[in-house]
Design an enzyme around this catalytic site. Structure first.
Site, PDB file in Angstrom:
ATOM      1  N   PRO A  95      34.996  39.518   7.694  1.00 21.19           N
ATOM      2  CA  PRO A  95      34.195  40.014   6.568  1.00 21.19           C
ATOM      3  C   PRO A  95      33.373  38.893   5.947  1.00 21.19           C
ATOM      4  O   PRO A  95      33.910  37.831   5.610  1.00 21.19           O
ATOM      5  CB  PRO A  95      35.247  40.553   5.591  1.00 21.19           C
ATOM      6  CG  PRO A  95      36.519  39.876   5.970  1.00 21.19           C
ATOM      7  CD  PRO A  95      36.432  39.559   7.417  1.00 21.19           C
ATOM      8  N   CYS A 146      30.209  38.486   3.052  1.00 23.25           N
ATOM      9  CA  CYS A 146      29.357  39.155   2.071  1.00 23.25           C
ATOM     10  C   CYS A 146      27.877  38.959   2.404  1.00 23.25           C
ATOM     11  O   CYS A 146      27.457  37.870   2.792  1.00 23.25           O
ATOM     12  CB  CYS A 146      29.639  38.620   0.672  1.00 23.25           C
ATOM     13  SG  CYS A 146      31.231  39.122   0.002  1.00 23.25           S
ATOM     14  N   ALA A 176      33.719  41.973   1.918  1.00 21.79           N
ATOM     15  CA  ALA A 176      34.497  42.230   0.717  1.00 21.79           C
ATOM     16  C   ALA A 176      33.800  43.274  -0.147  1.00 21.79           C
ATOM     17  O   ALA A 176      32.682  43.070  -0.608  1.00 21.79           O
ATOM     18  CB  ALA A 176      34.675  40.931  -0.073  1.00 21.79           C
ATOM     19  N   GLN A 203      37.095  45.501   4.261  1.00 20.00           N
ATOM     20  CA  GLN A 203      37.930  44.691   3.381  1.00 20.00           C
ATOM     21  C   GLN A 203      37.691  45.117   1.935  1.00 20.00           C
ATOM     22  O   GLN A 203      36.538  45.215   1.495  1.00 20.00           O
ATOM     23  CB  GLN A 203      37.589  43.210   3.541  1.00 20.00           C
ATOM     24  CG  GLN A 203      38.475  42.285   2.713  1.00 20.00           C
ATOM     25  CD  GLN A 203      37.976  40.847   2.743  1.00 20.00           C
ATOM     26  OE1 GLN A 203      36.971  40.529   2.111  1.00 20.00           O
ATOM     27  NE2 GLN A 203      38.668  39.996   3.490  1.00 20.00           N
ATOM     28  N   TYR A 222      40.343  34.563  -4.784  1.00 18.48           N
ATOM     29  CA  TYR A 222      40.008  35.776  -5.525  1.00 18.48           C
ATOM     30  C   TYR A 222      41.290  36.339  -6.147  1.00 18.48           C
ATOM     31  O   TYR A 222      42.353  35.724  -6.038  1.00 18.48           O
ATOM     32  CB  TYR A 222      39.267  36.755  -4.619  1.00 18.48           C
ATOM     33  CG  TYR A 222      37.949  36.183  -4.142  1.00 18.48           C
ATOM     34  CD1 TYR A 222      36.956  35.818  -5.062  1.00 18.48           C
ATOM     35  CD2 TYR A 222      37.707  35.946  -2.795  1.00 18.48           C
ATOM     36  CE1 TYR A 222      35.761  35.256  -4.641  1.00 18.48           C
ATOM     37  CE2 TYR A 222      36.509  35.380  -2.373  1.00 18.48           C
ATOM     38  CZ  TYR A 222      35.537  35.034  -3.297  1.00 18.48           C
ATOM     39  OH  TYR A 222      34.353  34.463  -2.883  1.00 18.48           O
ATOM     40  N   ARG A 239      44.359  39.653   4.300  1.00 20.04           N
ATOM     41  CA  ARG A 239      43.764  38.323   4.498  1.00 20.04           C
ATOM     42  C   ARG A 239      44.366  37.354   3.496  1.00 20.04           C
ATOM     43  O   ARG A 239      44.453  37.655   2.308  1.00 20.04           O
ATOM     44  CB  ARG A 239      42.244  38.348   4.343  1.00 20.04           C
ATOM     45  CG  ARG A 239      41.616  36.998   4.673  1.00 20.04           C
ATOM     46  CD  ARG A 239      40.123  37.038   4.873  1.00 20.04           C
ATOM     47  NE  ARG A 239      39.772  36.349   6.126  1.00 20.04           N
ATOM     48  CZ  ARG A 239      38.547  35.940   6.433  1.00 20.04           C
ATOM     49  NH1 ARG A 239      37.540  36.158   5.616  1.00 20.04           N
ATOM     50  NH2 ARG A 239      38.318  35.338   7.583  1.00 20.04           N
ATOM     51  N   LEU A 250      35.761  28.117  12.341  1.00 20.90           N
ATOM     52  CA  LEU A 250      35.055  27.275  13.310  1.00 20.90           C
ATOM     53  C   LEU A 250      35.506  27.535  14.739  1.00 20.90           C
ATOM     54  O   LEU A 250      35.751  26.611  15.518  1.00 20.90           O
ATOM     55  CB  LEU A 250      35.188  25.799  12.942  1.00 20.90           C
ATOM     56  CG  LEU A 250      34.349  25.344  11.741  1.00 20.90           C
ATOM     57  CD1 LEU A 250      34.518  23.854  11.499  1.00 20.90           C
ATOM     58  CD2 LEU A 250      32.874  25.673  11.932  1.00 20.90           C
ATOM     59  N   GLY A 271      33.066  34.386  12.103  1.00 22.03           N
ATOM     60  CA  GLY A 271      32.275  34.580  10.898  1.00 22.03           C
ATOM     61  C   GLY A 271      30.852  34.137  11.122  1.00 22.03           C
ATOM     62  O   GLY A 271      30.033  34.855  11.681  1.00 22.03           O
ATOM     63  N   ARG A 272      30.555  32.912  10.727  1.00 22.01           N
ATOM     64  CA  ARG A 272      29.174  32.429  10.789  1.00 22.01           C
ATOM     65  C   ARG A 272      28.617  32.406  12.208  1.00 22.01           C
ATOM     66  O   ARG A 272      27.409  32.531  12.404  1.00 22.01           O
ATOM     67  CB  ARG A 272      29.084  31.041  10.152  1.00 22.01           C
ATOM     68  CG  ARG A 272      29.430  31.065   8.675  1.00 22.01           C
ATOM     69  CD  ARG A 272      29.270  29.708   8.013  1.00 22.01           C
ATOM     70  NE  ARG A 272      29.788  29.744   6.659  1.00 22.01           N
ATOM     71  CZ  ARG A 272      29.629  28.776   5.774  1.00 22.01           C
ATOM     72  NH1 ARG A 272      28.968  27.679   6.106  1.00 22.01           N
ATOM     73  NH2 ARG A 272      30.141  28.885   4.562  1.00 22.01           N
TER      74      ARG A 272
END
Length: 359
Positions: A24, A26, A63, A105, A186, A234, A306, A328-329
């Site tokens: 996930p 944003c 999220a 999520q 969070y 998570r 990574l 992710g990225r």
């Protein structure tokens, strides 16, 4: 040759076609106010559709806030009203049509709420444009952030109910996997960590008390989520703080409890709760945390952090360190990373007819 990365994986009644999953992330691209605040729009559809046609086995939509004040930024997605369901259903439907399992999520930003989008400098939004954040204790996230309002027990119970309501709406939006966001400093993660939780009531102090909210939220979500569908959680395995932080030992202990409460897989990340954290970032730097949880508790895990190369991802799975990898990225940089990885590893993976004829 068997390639672990492209073997199916089953959680309860849901079979994911491969082990390359989208974490996930944003997009900060929803309307910020009015009747369409928090509604998924064309950007979200195009973004997730591209990763589905790119071959991701499971996509966890970013999220998604359980309440307006639970948004990280004013432009976050939400699931606090029924208007927000339809845009998400459009996304989940396309994902399923192209063989990707749709997940989402749900979370609450707590003391890290009401901040700017990354490309606007992060940090709190200008006064008058945001709202007052809440948290377990009146302890700000960092210098320049507002001191959050300490939640009362009644408000804690309201937020727990909001998680359950969001899960119901996620089901109405036809998602097959729901993930509870307990990581990255969070709200739920704030309660877990003694760095941010200074309470002296039933929600603070001891390990049992600090994990109380997380387990109550999991129970509330599991109660409304169908028995045949999986729930993920998570977590930040460590705050990376030498003193007064959440630790890897606590994560292992907590993972065993999550399994007892009906969580099917732990999504293992780290950090994000502020403080003088020194994080030794490098390829696969969080994988050992996932591997330890898996080895010591038997709870299935997904590794993240990574993971960028196909052989690297394959080795993580082949060594039994994780059951899936979350990108992710790298998936922002390359929406078709799963198809590229399959080619590099000599595996086959289905492609949409519109592409398959030309591949």
């Amino acid at each position: 040759m068997s390639v672990a990365l492209f073997e199916p994986y089953t959680l309860r009644s849901v079979t994911v076609p491969n082990r390359v999953w989208m974490a996930p992330m944003c997009q900060y691209s929803a309307e910020t106010s009015g009747p369409n605040a928090g509604v998924a729009g064309d950007w979200h559809f195009a973004h997730y559709a591209a990763r589905a046609t790119g071959g991701a086995g499971l996509i966890l939509v970013e999220a998604t806030a359980v309440a307006p004040e639970g948004r990280i930024s004013p432009a976050d997605l939400g699931l606090w009203n029924d208007t927000q369901v339809e845009g998400l259903r459009r996304i989940s439907g396309f994902l399923k049509e192209h063989g990707t399992v749709p997940g989402i999520q749900i979370g609450h930003a707590g003391r890290k709420a009401s901040t700017n989008r990354p490309w606007e400098g992060r940090g709190p939004v200008d006064p008058g444009e945001g709202w007052q954040p809440v948290g377990p204790s009146p302890v700000e996230f960092a210098e320049g952030y507002p001191v959050p309002t300490e939640l009362t027990v009644d408000r804690i119970r309201e937020i727990t109910a909001q998680f359950a309501d969001a899960a119901r709406r996620a089901l109405a939006a036809e998602f097959e996997v729901v993930e509870v966001h307990g990581a990255h400093g969070y709200l739920i993660g704030e309660f877990l960590s003694p760095h941010s939780n200074h309470r002296t009531d039933a929600y603070g102090g001891s390990f049992e008390n600090r994990t109380r909210l997380a387990l109550e939220v999991v129970d509330a979500v599991r109660a409304v989520w169908p028995e045949e569908l999986p729930v993920l959680f998570r977590i930040s395995a460590t705050d990376w703080l030498e003193e007064q932080g959440w630790t890897v030992d606590e994560t292992v202990r907590f993972a065993a409890l999550l399994r007892e409460h009906g969580v099917d897989l732990l999504d293992v990340s780290s950090g994000g709760n502020g403080g003088p954290a020194e994080i030794p970032v490098g390829p696969g730097y969080q994988v050992p945390f996932a591997a330890r949880v898996k080895a010591e508790t038997g709870l299935p895990v997904a590794a993240v952090g990574l993971i960028t190369e196909s052989e690297q991802a394959e080795k993580i799975l082949a060594n039994g360190e994780a059951d899936a990898v979350l990108l992710g990225r790298e998936l922002l940089r390359d929406a078709s990373w799963p198809r590229r990885a399959a080619r590099e590893l000599g595996a086959t993976t289905p492609a949409p007819s519109q592409y398959a004829w030309a591949i």
